[in-house]
Design a protein around this motif. Structure first.
Motif: not given
Length: 218
Positions: A65-66, A68-71, A74
């Motif tokens: 998720v991180g 994909f969301a570029r976080e 995370i």
């Protein structure tokens, strides 16, 4: 900068919480599994392993998720924790491939493909270790100590025998490190009490307390 600081503070805190929680559960509820007289790692170890696998999958999902969301926060927290959990899983799997049995004369410890049979009367030294007790049997050609896990198993006969031999003076050591306790009586009592085996040596504990009280009076 603030987010990065919080990230690297949270990682050790979460890791410490996981270790403390697992240790608390083991100390309170853990019991080995008995197959006749043979002790093997109990069901709790299997439950902990399954729980860790679930946590590992969740963390890997969070890493995805991180990404994909570029976080980056995370990714960092989840990735480090996932690696930490993976190491714990490997250690747990490695440590539980063992069994233990004992009687009034000797114990047999199996660790993966190796088997050790040790007669209590042959033990010439012992050392406290993390969740283990290390024993020296001179019949071993390599001269190394044998480590018995006192958390996975309940080596009550062994620990009681060691207590008896200690109070009989078998492990007397005049070295400088033992100058305050050369017979190692305090050491064995403290070791067993701190590892939740104090119930095995109630008579010795009372004897030590009486000795201490008499010394204070004098």
């Amino acid at each position: 900068m603030v987010d990065s600081t919080i990230t690297f503070i949270m990682i050790p805190i979460i890791g410490a919480m996981i270790i403390f929680g697992a240790g608390f559960i083991r100390n309170k509820f853990y019991k080995p599994k008995y197959e006749g007289k043979v002790q093997k790692p109990g069901k709790l170890e299997g439950c902990i392993l399954k729980l860790l696998i679930l946590v590992e999958l969740i963390l890997v999902g969070l890493v995805a998720v991180g990404v994909f969301a570029r976080e980056p926060d995370i990714i960092t927290i989840s990735g480090v924790l996932a690696l930490f959990i993976l190491v714990i899983m490997m250690i747990l799997k490695y440590a539980t491939d063992t069994s233990y049995q004992e009687n009034n004369e000797y114990f047999i410890l199996k660790i993966r493909k190796k088997e050790y049979q040790v007669f209590y009367e042959n033990i010439i030294d012992w050392r406290p270790a993390f969740k283990e007790i290390a024993l020296l049997d001179p019949s071993r050609l390599d001269g190394k100590y044998i480590n018995v896990n006192i958390k996975l198993f309940k080596p009550e006969i062994l620990l009681r025998k060691l207590s008896d031999m200690t109070f009989d003076g078998k492990f007397y050591n005049p070295d400088e490190m033992y100058k305050e306790d050369p017979y190692r009586k305090n050491q064995i009592v403290n070791y067993l009490v701190n590892n939740y085996y104090g119930y095995l040596i109630e008579d010795y504990k009372k004897r030590m307390e009486n000795t201490f009280d008499n010394e204070r009076k004098n």
